[in-house]
Design a protein around this motif. Structure first.
Motif, mmCIF file in Angstrom:
data_model
loop_
_atom_site.group_PDB
_atom_site.id
_atom_site.type_symbol
_atom_site.label_atom_id
_atom_site.label_comp_id
_atom_site.label_asym_id
_atom_site.label_seq_id
_atom_site.Cartn_x
_atom_site.Cartn_y
_atom_site.Cartn_z
ATOM 1 N N VAL A 127 40.488 39.898 37.408
ATOM 2 C CA VAL A 127 40.110 40.328 38.754
ATOM 3 C C VAL A 127 38.588 40.345 38.856
ATOM 4 N N ASN A 128 38.069 39.799 39.947
ATOM 5 C CA ASN A 128 36.631 39.772 40.165
ATOM 6 C C ASN A 128 36.122 41.130 40.634
ATOM 7 N N ASP A 129 35.118 41.654 39.966
ATOM 8 C CA ASP A 129 34.389 42.874 40.357
ATOM 9 C C ASP A 129 35.165 44.183 40.248
ATOM 10 N N ARG A 130 36.385 44.213 40.759
ATOM 11 C CA ARG A 130 37.108 45.458 40.968
ATOM 12 C C ARG A 130 37.820 45.934 39.705
ATOM 13 N N VAL A 131 37.120 46.734 38.936
ATOM 14 C CA VAL A 131 37.692 47.286 37.699
ATOM 15 C C VAL A 131 38.917 48.130 38.011
ATOM 16 N N ASP A 132 38.857 48.906 39.089
ATOM 17 C CA ASP A 132 39.980 49.777 39.447
ATOM 18 C C ASP A 132 41.238 48.980 39.747
ATOM 19 N N VAL A 133 41.099 47.907 40.502
ATOM 20 C CA VAL A 133 42.246 47.066 40.844
ATOM 21 C C VAL A 133 42.782 46.375 39.595
ATOM 22 N N ALA A 134 41.883 45.884 38.759
ATOM 23 C CA ALA A 134 42.298 45.205 37.531
ATOM 24 C C ALA A 134 43.121 46.130 36.634
ATOM 25 N N LEU A 135 42.660 47.345 36.457
ATOM 26 C CA LEU A 135 43.364 48.300 35.601
ATOM 27 C C LEU A 135 44.683 48.731 36.232
ATOM 28 N N ALA A 136 44.668 49.010 37.521
ATOM 29 C CA ALA A 136 45.884 49.482 38.196
ATOM 30 C C ALA A 136 46.982 48.423 38.180
ATOM 31 N N ALA A 137 46.602 47.159 38.277
ATOM 32 C CA ALA A 137 47.580 46.073 38.332
ATOM 33 C C ALA A 137 47.962 45.547 36.951
ATOM 34 N N GLY A 138 47.332 46.060 35.918
ATOM 35 C CA GLY A 138 47.633 45.589 34.573
ATOM 36 C C GLY A 138 47.089 44.212 34.282
ATOM 37 N N ALA A 139 45.963 43.868 34.908
ATOM 38 C CA ALA A 139 45.339 42.568 34.667
ATOM 39 C C ALA A 139 44.844 42.477 33.225
ATOM 40 N N ASP A 140 44.571 41.259 32.795
ATOM 41 C CA ASP A 140 44.078 41.041 31.433
ATOM 42 C C ASP A 140 42.592 41.338 31.313
ATOM 43 N N GLY A 141 41.897 41.382 32.456
ATOM 44 C CA GLY A 141 40.471 41.641 32.375
ATOM 45 C C GLY A 141 39.810 41.668 33.732
ATOM 46 N N VAL A 142 38.487 41.810 33.700
ATOM 47 C CA VAL A 142 37.688 41.860 34.916
ATOM 48 C C VAL A 142 36.456 40.985 34.725
ATOM 49 N N HIS A 143 35.984 40.406 35.830
ATOM 50 C CA HIS A 143 34.751 39.630 35.778
ATOM 51 C C HIS A 143 33.690 40.347 36.578
ATOM 52 N N LEU A 144 32.551 40.595 35.955
ATOM 53 C CA LEU A 144 31.470 41.368 36.559
ATOM 54 C C LEU A 144 30.286 40.490 36.943
ATOM 55 N N GLY A 145 29.520 40.984 37.915
ATOM 56 C CA GLY A 145 28.242 40.384 38.256
ATOM 57 C C GLY A 145 27.127 41.242 37.697
ATOM 58 N N GLN A 146 25.915 40.774 37.795
ATOM 59 C CA GLN A 146 24.779 41.517 37.253
ATOM 60 C C GLN A 146 24.542 42.843 37.971
ATOM 61 N N SER A 147 25.032 42.978 39.190
ATOM 62 C CA SER A 147 24.830 44.222 39.943
ATOM 63 C C SER A 147 26.031 45.159 39.882
ATOM 64 N N ASP A 148 27.062 44.784 39.129
ATOM 65 C CA ASP A 148 28.243 45.641 38.994
ATOM 66 C C ASP A 148 28.022 46.694 37.912
ATOM 67 N N LEU A 149 29.044 47.492 37.648
ATOM 68 C CA LEU A 149 28.960 48.489 36.585
ATOM 69 C C LEU A 149 28.567 47.833 35.264
ATOM 70 N N PRO A 150 27.778 48.504 34.434
ATOM 71 C CA PRO A 150 27.415 47.952 33.129
ATOM 72 C C PRO A 150 28.648 47.761 32.248
ATOM 73 N N ILE A 151 28.580 46.774 31.379
ATOM 74 C CA ILE A 151 29.697 46.478 30.487
ATOM 75 C C ILE A 151 30.106 47.696 29.670
ATOM 76 N N ALA A 152 29.134 48.420 29.138
ATOM 77 C CA ALA A 152 29.440 49.583 28.306
ATOM 78 C C ALA A 152 30.212 50.640 29.085
ATOM 79 N N ALA A 153 29.873 50.825 30.353
ATOM 80 C CA ALA A 153 30.565 51.804 31.183
ATOM 81 C C ALA A 153 31.996 51.359 31.468
ATOM 82 N N VAL A 154 32.177 50.069 31.741
ATOM 83 C CA VAL A 154 33.510 49.535 31.999
ATOM 84 C C VAL A 154 34.381 49.644 30.749
#
Length: 209
Positions: A64-91
């Motif tokens: 799922v692009n950007d949306r960590v919450d949607v990715a986790l809620a839907a049981g996705a395999d992962g998330v794709h972040l941009g430079q302005s999204d949450l930091p990797i360590a936080a995710v």
């Protein structure tokens, strides 16, 4: 694993839904599907993501692009972040152990920082100028792709202006895979376009080895 990465986009799909794009791209051999939609509500994205997860199950990774919450809620395999999204360590703190985190990068420095932060893959974005993403900016070019590929150990994919014609050169430059939107999503036959591009990637990798 990162051969053909298809990003869904209903605005470019000639009427196909995210789910139908995913179904047809997977049938053509895409091994990663990313849901990308900046317009839909959280509930709509969640419902679409749940359906796409089932379509991809056993055939392709679902991101799922950007949306960590949607990715986790839907049981996705992962998330794709941009430079302005949450930091990797936080995710990473929010996610299960094998959850994939990818991030767009535009320089060797950003790629190294992402790898050090624990990114599972980095995406050089955009490789070439593209109209598929209005906010993508100018293309970085083959030289930057080559430099990034030689600077990090994690998988590197490219996105932006990539098609069947320039894919062999990009794989030769070191990419582990290519991510496309219009080259597959806007094709008259999504399945056939994905199949053709998958074969081109496979052949290019064989020629590189």
């Amino acid at each position: 694993m990162y051969d053909l990465y298809v990003v869904t986009d209903e605005a470019l799909s000639h009427g196909l839904t995210h789910e139908e794009i995913a179904r047809r791209a997977v049938a053509g051999g895409a091994n990663i599907i990313q849901l990308r939609d900046k317009e839909k509500s959280s509930r709509e994205l969640y419902e679409i993501a749940c359906k796409m997860k089932e379509i991809c199950r056993g055939y392709a990774l679902f991101i799922v692009n950007d949306r960590v919450d949607v990715a986790l809620a839907a049981g996705a395999d992962g998330v794709h972040l941009g430079q302005s999204d949450l930091p990797i360590a936080a995710v990473r703190k929010l996610c299960p152990k094998n959850f994939l985190i990818g991030i767009s990068v535009g320089s060797v420095e950003e790629a190294k920082e992402a790898e050090a932060a624990g990114a599972d893959y980095v995406a050089v974005s955009p490789v070439f100028s593209t109209s598929s993403k209005s906010d993508a900016g100018a293309g970085h070019g083959i030289a930057v792709v080559r430099d990034i590929c030689s600077s990090v150990m994690c998988p590197v994919i490219g996105i932006g202006g990539i098609n069947a014609e320039n894919t062999p050169e990009l794989i030769a430059a070191g990419l582990d895979g290519v991510a496309v939107i219009s080259a597959v999503v806007s094709a008259p036959d999504v399945t056939e376009a994905a199949r053709e591009l998958s074969l081109i990637i496979k052949t290019a990798k064989e020629n590189r080895s």
